[in-house]
Scaffold this active site. Sequence first.
Site: not given
Length: 292
Positions: A133, A161
């Site tokens: 992320y 992400k």
Amino acid sequence: MIAGSMVALVTPMDAQGRLDWGSLGKLVDFHLENGTHAIVAVGTTGESATLSVEEHIEVIEFVVKRVAGRIPVIAGTGANSTSEAVHLTQNAKDAGADACLLVVPYYNKPTQEGLYLHFKHIAEAVDIPQILYNVPGRTSCDMQAETVIRLSTVPNIIGIKEATGDLARAKAILDGVSKDFIVMSGDDPTAVELILLGGKGNISVTANVAPREMADLCEAALEGNAEKARAINEKLMPLHKDLFCEANPIPVKYALVEMGLMQKGIRLPLTWLSEGCHEKVRTALRQSGVLV
């Protein structure tokens, strides 16, 4: 496979900041009924930074039990301490999560080599699918595409992400990884374009209040129907914008109260949405068709 609209779920609380299990169950049901493809629990939007380790585990266990295998449950387990991230990730696995979301370490600003070794160590320590992320606007540490590509070959690391909204960076990652590595957006306004480039979905704040629309958007984009996906995105743009009129998750929690899905509650140092933003959020909900 993890793909589509993945809601970055809020953690409901009462006025004293205690976890509100009744509202959490209601929100999970809301997403199951409205086409959300996966639930991300105890991430940034879930106020993971102010939950105790015990609460963190309890929320994951509750969501896993409520979902009952119908869609994947992804647990936020990142930390700026590698050993703490291992501990949280193991706890999430034990609690029944399908995968974990690990944010780039914040505040201590590791080098790219430090980032590589941090994520590699966690992946080797805990046998569960792990999603990187990258959100430098919050962490003050930016994981470069080259580091992501390098990590993409590490067993258990299945995707990223990418929340910068930088489509050129997303394309560089997509061009450098195998087709099995999942690249997801973490930026609602640009998610449709990332998916059309070859991404697999979006971990979304907007999906908290517009789950059906975000699911339809992601499905259209994954099918290559750019016209339909962009039309839905245009309708949702007021939400994409005004759900960030103050720090996430302050505005989206206010929106969910306005929708009758939870009670008013947030933990310090976050405070309730200032009055000057109330009408902005209500207007965005109306413009996007969430409220009439």
